[in-house]
Design a protein around this motif. Structure first.
Motif, PDB file in Angstrom:
ATOM      1  N   ASP A  56       0.851  -1.173   0.000  1.00 35.12           N
ATOM      2  CA  ASP A  56       0.000   0.000   0.000  1.00 35.12           C
ATOM      3  C   ASP A  56       0.896   1.235   0.000  1.00 35.12           C
ATOM      4  OD1 ASP A  56      -2.918   1.082   0.904  1.00 35.12           O
ATOM      5  OD2 ASP A  56      -1.345   2.153   1.990  1.00 35.12           O
ATOM      6  N   GLY A  57       0.557   2.224  -0.813  1.00 34.88           N
ATOM      7  CA  GLY A  57       1.419   3.382  -0.991  1.00 34.88           C
ATOM      8  C   GLY A  57       1.698   4.158   0.281  1.00 34.88           C
ATOM      9  N   GLU A  58       0.680   4.310   1.137  1.00 34.87           N
ATOM     10  CA  GLU A  58       0.869   5.040   2.389  1.00 34.87           C
ATOM     11  C   GLU A  58       1.844   4.304   3.300  1.00 34.87           C
ATOM     12  OE1 GLU A  58      -1.833   7.136   5.913  1.00 34.87           O
ATOM     13  OE2 GLU A  58      -2.702   5.559   4.650  1.00 34.87           O
ATOM     14  N   ILE A  59       1.723   2.994   3.323  1.00 31.83           N
ATOM     15  CA  ILE A  59       2.640   2.182   4.127  1.00 31.83           C
ATOM     16  C   ILE A  59       4.064   2.340   3.609  1.00 31.83           C
ATOM     17  CG2 ILE A  59       3.321  -0.184   4.713  1.00 31.83           C
ATOM     18  CD1 ILE A  59       0.922   0.568   6.285  1.00 31.83           C
ATOM     19  N   ALA A  60       4.240   2.223   2.285  1.00 33.51           N
ATOM     20  CA  ALA A  60       5.578   2.311   1.682  1.00 33.51           C
ATOM     21  C   ALA A  60       6.227   3.659   1.976  1.00 33.51           C
ATOM     22  CB  ALA A  60       5.493   2.082   0.178  1.00 33.51           C
TER      23      ALA A  60
ATOM     24  N   GLU B  12      -8.897   2.667  -7.872  1.00 28.01           N
ATOM     25  CA  GLU B  12      -8.948   2.434  -9.317  1.00 28.01           C
ATOM     26  C   GLU B  12     -10.226   1.716  -9.729  1.00 28.01           C
ATOM     27  OE1 GLU B  12      -5.454   0.365 -10.492  1.00 28.01           O
ATOM     28  OE2 GLU B  12      -4.084   1.996  -9.967  1.00 28.01           O
ATOM     29  N   SER B  13     -10.756   0.873  -8.851  1.00 28.89           N
ATOM     30  CA  SER B  13     -11.968   0.116  -9.180  1.00 28.89           C
ATOM     31  C   SER B  13     -13.227   0.979  -9.108  1.00 28.89           C
ATOM     32  CB  SER B  13     -12.120  -1.063  -8.211  1.00 28.89           C
ATOM     33  OG  SER B  13     -12.470  -0.614  -6.904  1.00 28.89           O
ATOM     34  N   GLY B  14     -13.123   2.134  -8.468  1.00 25.63           N
ATOM     35  CA  GLY B  14     -14.280   3.003  -8.330  1.00 25.63           C
ATOM     36  C   GLY B  14     -15.204   2.616  -7.189  1.00 25.63           C
ATOM     37  N   ARG B  15     -14.825   1.632  -6.443  1.00 24.41           N
ATOM     38  CA  ARG B  15     -15.640   1.139  -5.337  1.00 24.41           C
ATOM     39  C   ARG B  15     -15.610   2.134  -4.170  1.00 24.41           C
ATOM     40  NH1 ARG B  15     -14.775  -5.092  -3.429  1.00 24.41           N
ATOM     41  NH2 ARG B  15     -16.643  -5.363  -2.153  1.00 24.41           N
ATOM     42  N   GLN B  16     -16.741   2.339  -3.526  1.00 21.44           N
ATOM     43  CA  GLN B  16     -16.802   3.203  -2.358  1.00 21.44           C
ATOM     44  C   GLN B  16     -16.263   2.444  -1.147  1.00 21.44           C
ATOM     45  OE1 GLN B  16     -17.852   6.576  -2.500  1.00 21.44           O
ATOM     46  NE2 GLN B  16     -17.552   5.981  -4.647  1.00 21.44           N
ATOM     47  N   TYR B  17     -15.396   3.086  -0.393  1.00 23.61           N
ATOM     48  CA  TYR B  17     -14.760   2.385   0.715  1.00 23.61           C
ATOM     49  C   TYR B  17     -14.543   3.308   1.902  1.00 23.61           C
ATOM     50  CZ  TYR B  17     -10.373   4.701  -0.620  1.00 23.61           C
ATOM     51  OH  TYR B  17      -9.403   5.628  -0.898  1.00 23.61           O
ATOM     52  N   LYS B  18     -14.261   2.701   3.040  1.00 26.24           N
ATOM     53  CA  LYS B  18     -13.936   3.440   4.251  1.00 26.24           C
ATOM     54  C   LYS B  18     -12.543   3.033   4.736  1.00 26.24           C
ATOM     55  CE  LYS B  18     -18.646   4.046   6.031  1.00 26.24           C
ATOM     56  NZ  LYS B  18     -19.556   3.791   7.191  1.00 26.24           N
ATOM     57  N   VAL B  19     -11.912   3.948   5.467  1.00 31.07           N
ATOM     58  CA  VAL B  19     -10.576   3.695   6.009  1.00 31.07           C
ATOM     59  C   VAL B  19     -10.606   3.889   7.521  1.00 31.07           C
ATOM     60  CG1 VAL B  19      -8.141   4.340   5.975  1.00 31.07           C
ATOM     61  CG2 VAL B  19      -9.522   4.573   3.888  1.00 31.07           C
ATOM     62  N   GLY B  20     -10.049   2.929   8.228  1.00 28.37           N
ATOM     63  CA  GLY B  20      -9.879   3.060   9.668  1.00 28.37           C
ATOM     64  C   GLY B  20      -8.410   2.922  10.004  1.00 28.37           C
ATOM     65  N   LYS B  21      -7.854   3.898  10.724  1.00 28.56           N
ATOM     66  CA  LYS B  21      -6.429   3.842  11.089  1.00 28.56           C
ATOM     67  C   LYS B  21      -6.255   4.066  12.586  1.00 28.56           C
ATOM     68  CE  LYS B  21      -4.984   6.822   7.924  1.00 28.56           C
ATOM     69  NZ  LYS B  21      -4.071   7.653   7.097  1.00 28.56           N
ATOM     70  N   PHE B  22      -5.277   3.354  13.127  1.00 25.78           N
ATOM     71  CA  PHE B  22      -4.969   3.528  14.538  1.00 25.78           C
ATOM     72  C   PHE B  22      -3.456   3.463  14.711  1.00 25.78           C
ATOM     73  CE2 PHE B  22      -4.428   2.330  18.985  1.00 25.78           C
ATOM     74  CZ  PHE B  22      -5.324   3.183  19.620  1.00 25.78           C
ATOM     75  N   PRO B  23      -2.861   4.494  15.317  1.00 25.88           N
ATOM     76  CA  PRO B  23      -1.405   4.537  15.464  1.00 25.88           C
ATOM     77  C   PRO B  23      -0.935   3.762  16.698  1.00 25.88           C
ATOM     78  CG  PRO B  23      -2.341   6.546  16.336  1.00 25.88           C
ATOM     79  CD  PRO B  23      -3.501   5.735  15.790  1.00 25.88           C
TER      80      PRO B  23
ATOM     81  N   VAL C  98      -2.019   0.750  12.105  1.00 29.52           N
ATOM     82  CA  VAL C  98      -2.845  -0.273  11.456  1.00 29.52           C
ATOM     83  C   VAL C  98      -3.840   0.435  10.553  1.00 29.52           C
ATOM     84  CG1 VAL C  98      -4.468  -2.176  11.772  1.00 29.52           C
ATOM     85  CG2 VAL C  98      -2.635  -1.804  13.451  1.00 29.52           C
ATOM     86  N   LYS C  99      -3.999  -0.057   9.347  1.00 35.67           N
ATOM     87  CA  LYS C  99      -4.906   0.551   8.371  1.00 35.67           C
ATOM     88  C   LYS C  99      -5.890  -0.509   7.882  1.00 35.67           C
ATOM     89  CE  LYS C  99      -4.693   3.042   3.931  1.00 35.67           C
ATOM     90  NZ  LYS C  99      -3.753   3.630   2.938  1.00 35.67           N
ATOM     91  N   VAL C 100      -7.158  -0.257   8.097  1.00 40.80           N
ATOM     92  CA  VAL C 100      -8.222  -1.190   7.711  1.00 40.80           C
ATOM     93  C   VAL C 100      -9.063  -0.559   6.612  1.00 40.80           C
ATOM     94  CG1 VAL C 100     -10.313  -2.375   8.490  1.00 40.80           C
ATOM     95  CG2 VAL C 100      -8.296  -2.286   9.982  1.00 40.80           C
ATOM     96  N   LEU C 101      -9.269  -1.296   5.530  1.00 41.24           N
ATOM     97  CA  LEU C 101     -10.062  -0.832   4.390  1.00 41.24           C
ATOM     98  C   LEU C 101     -11.302  -1.701   4.258  1.00 41.24           C
ATOM     99  CD1 LEU C 101      -7.050  -0.552   1.921  1.00 41.24           C
ATOM    100  CD2 LEU C 101      -8.161   1.356   3.075  1.00 41.24           C
TER     101      LEU C 101
ATOM    102  N   ILE D 275      -0.518  -3.256   7.957  1.00 39.95           N
ATOM    103  CA  ILE D 275       0.044  -2.953   9.273  1.00 39.95           C
ATOM    104  C   ILE D 275       1.526  -2.624   9.141  1.00 39.95           C
ATOM    105  CG2 ILE D 275       0.404  -3.770  11.635  1.00 39.95           C
ATOM    106  CD1 ILE D 275      -1.809  -5.844  11.144  1.00 39.95           C
ATOM    107  N   LEU D 276       1.907  -1.497   9.679  1.00 41.90           N
ATOM    108  CA  LEU D 276       3.308  -1.129   9.844  1.00 41.90           C
ATOM    109  C   LEU D 276       3.513  -0.961  11.338  1.00 41.90           C
ATOM    110  CD1 LEU D 276       6.143  -0.064   9.043  1.00 41.90           C
ATOM    111  CD2 LEU D 276       5.092   2.193   8.728  1.00 41.90           C
ATOM    112  N   GLY D 277       4.265  -1.878  11.933  1.00 41.52           N
ATOM    113  CA  GLY D 277       4.427  -1.774  13.368  1.00 41.52           C
ATOM    114  C   GLY D 277       5.069  -2.999  13.971  1.00 41.52           C
ATOM    115  N   PRO D 278       5.255  -2.981  15.291  1.00 36.60           N
ATOM    116  CA  PRO D 278       5.888  -4.110  15.977  1.00 36.60           C
ATOM    117  C   PRO D 278       5.062  -5.386  15.851  1.00 36.60           C
ATOM    118  CG  PRO D 278       4.906  -2.594  17.559  1.00 36.60           C
ATOM    119  CD  PRO D 278       4.856  -1.907  16.242  1.00 36.60           C
ATOM    120  N   ARG D 279       5.736  -6.459  15.487  1.00 35.72           N
ATOM    121  CA  ARG D 279       5.108  -7.783  15.357  1.00 35.72           C
ATOM    122  C   ARG D 279       3.905  -7.793  14.419  1.00 35.72           C
ATOM    123  NH1 ARG D 279       9.574  -9.683  16.039  1.00 35.72           N
ATOM    124  NH2 ARG D 279      10.496  -9.540  18.116  1.00 35.72           N
TER     125      ARG D 279
END
Length: 473
Positions: free
Chosen positions: A217-221, A375-386, A403-406, A419-423
């Motif tokens: 995922d671009g944000e993770i990278a 790109e698919s045009g699908r409507q989605y939600k994002v949940g993130k927690f640091p 953590v990023k949930v789509l 997920i970018l984080g410990p373990r």
């Protein structure tokens, strides 16, 4: 007279040995062929890939923690030293134990190992050529090709095993490089770069693309690059390597490249790790002679949904066929192939295969990237927690990442978790299980997560996706 088997597997890596063992468990008479010297079962993953690299990653992380982090915990350590020889020996001992474990499983389930190069001799026949030239003919009803992959060599950066190396040689440097130049910003280069950076090397990553980790995922990278830069990595993106040459001392390697502005750049180091990808290993299998159809450009063997090639009785799995080149993907295919042989109807959920990058903090993901959903045009939600808001992460002093949930905006069904984080490598398993059963973000959020644990961050990100707000942030 030829030895007769129900199934002959060529390749004893994660896909091959798993298929062999599962088929034997189901009553099949099975042979498995491995060409690696020293009768070392387990394939690239176990011998020169996943396992030894993770052993070094864990050892180097301990060294880094001891050198730079323990003081914050009130632990005073002086005179920290590196015994690279002992570290490498420990890595080799881990590999040796696990290779022996595979051999033990073969013995337990009566899988017959053959050591040498296997090739398709004729219909229902495989010939094994041992290192000393002796040959053994095997006859079988089913042949499974599971020979894995090999590092890609660039024509202007040919491996010499000394200064210009693949990941295999990078596992066994006799001393810490002063300057390691990594060609390729994928997971292999970043993992091996992390090992040697922690142990004291300067690490420069040269990547042709405008970003690292194109599989992420671009944000993770983007956040990975920031964290690795903070750790001391140097990145040159949109930079095309054009060649390399040794200095007069025979040890210094100068890498030439062209930057995005067209200007020539030079990087001088003592080791160059070429990590631009892997390709299917099919040399010597006799695919053309047997009439097996494969992509001449990529090397991928064409198979149907049941791993069958166009030639009856010959199948293929793992890195030889389409899909991510991951050990656990090959293992799953091995199990499914074996079970299909006896009439069972399992399947591999390719859209739910997780991937992990063992840098620190770790990266783990399953499902779609945000860019793919857009790109698919699908409507989605994002949940993130640091992780900085996680009690457990703070207690560990490991607060980098999130953590990023789509999810699907209408149904709340999970589309992807990153997920970018410990373990992160362990945390992703919960998300894989929920996605496998077509679950939702609410399903994760309403599961009780032990407190205080890192897994609470997954629950909170899921709560953010379905309810709009977490509890603890």
């Amino acid at each position: 007279m030829a030895d007769r088997f129900d199934l002959v597997v060529i390749g004893a890596g994660p896909g091959g040995y798993t298929a062999a063992i599962r088929a034997a468990q189901l009553g099949k008479k099975v042979a498995c062929i491995e060409k690696r010297a020293g009768k070392a079962l387990g394939g690239t993953c176990l011998n020169v890939g996943c396992i030894p690299s993770k052993a070094l990653l864990d050892s180097s992380e301990m060294y880094d923690v001891t050198s730079h982090k323990l003081a914050r915990h009130g632990i005073k350590v002086t005179g920290v030293g590196l015994d690279l020889g002992t570290m490498l020996k420990r890595k080799d001992d881990v590999v040796k134990a696990l290779v022996g474990g595979v051999a033990g499983l073969f013995k337990k389930y009566k899988v017959t190992p053959y050591y040498g190069a296997g090739w398709l001799k004729g219909k229902g026949q495989v010939e094994v050529v041992a290192e000393n030239g002796d040959t053994t003919l095997l006859e079988t009803d089913q042949i499974l090709l599971a020979t894995g992959s090999e590092s890609v060599e660039l024509p202007f950066l040919k491996f010499d095993g000394k200064g210009i190396v693949s990941s295999t040689e990078a596992l066994n440097f006799s001393e810490v490089p002063k300057h390691l130049i990594v060609v390729g910003g994928g997971y292999i280069g970043l993992e091996m770069g992390s090992v040697w950076k922690r142990l004291g090397a300067k690490v420069t990553v040269v990547e042709f693309l405008p970003r690292i980790l194109p599989i992420c995922d671009g944000e993770i990278a983007a956040n990975v690059q920031k964290l690795l830069t903070k750790q001391g990595f140097e990145f040159h993106l949109e930079t095309k390597v054009t060649g390399a040459k040794y200095g007069k001392d025979g040890k210094t390697v100068t890498v030439t490249a062209q930057g995005k502005d067209g200007k020539e750049l030079t990087f001088e180091g003592d080791k160059v790790l070429v990590a631009v990808g892997r390709r299917p290993f099919t040399a010597g299998l006799g695919l053309d002679e047997a009439g097996v159809v494969y992509d001449k450009k990529t090397g991928k063997i064409k198979t149907d949904d049941h791993f069958h090639t166009n030639v009856p009785g010959i199948s293929a799995i793992g890195d030889l066929i389409d899909g991510p080149m991951l050990a656990h993907k090959a293992s799953e295919e091995g199990v499914v192939f074996a079970e299909q042989l006896v009439g069972m109807k399992p399947h591999v959920s390719y859209d739910k295969i997780p991937s992990v990058i063992y840098i620190w903090p770790e990266v783990a993901s399953v499902g779609l990237m945000e860019e793919q959903i857009k790109e698919s045009g699908r409507q989605y939600k994002v949940g993130k927690f640091p992780f900085i808001a996680s009690g457990r992460a703070r207690a560990m002093d490991e607060t980098d990442g999130f953590v990023k949930v789509l999810t699907d905006a209408k149904t709340d069904r999970l589309l992807g978790v990153h997920i970018l984080g410990p373990r992160a490598s362990e945390l992703i398993a919960e998300c894989v299980a929920v996605m496998e059963y077509h679950g939702s973000a609410e399903d994760i959020a309403r599961c009780a997560h032990s407190h205080p644990t890192l897994s609470e961050a997954v629950g909170e990100a899921a709560r953010m996706a379905y309810a709009g707000t977490p509890i603890n942030f």
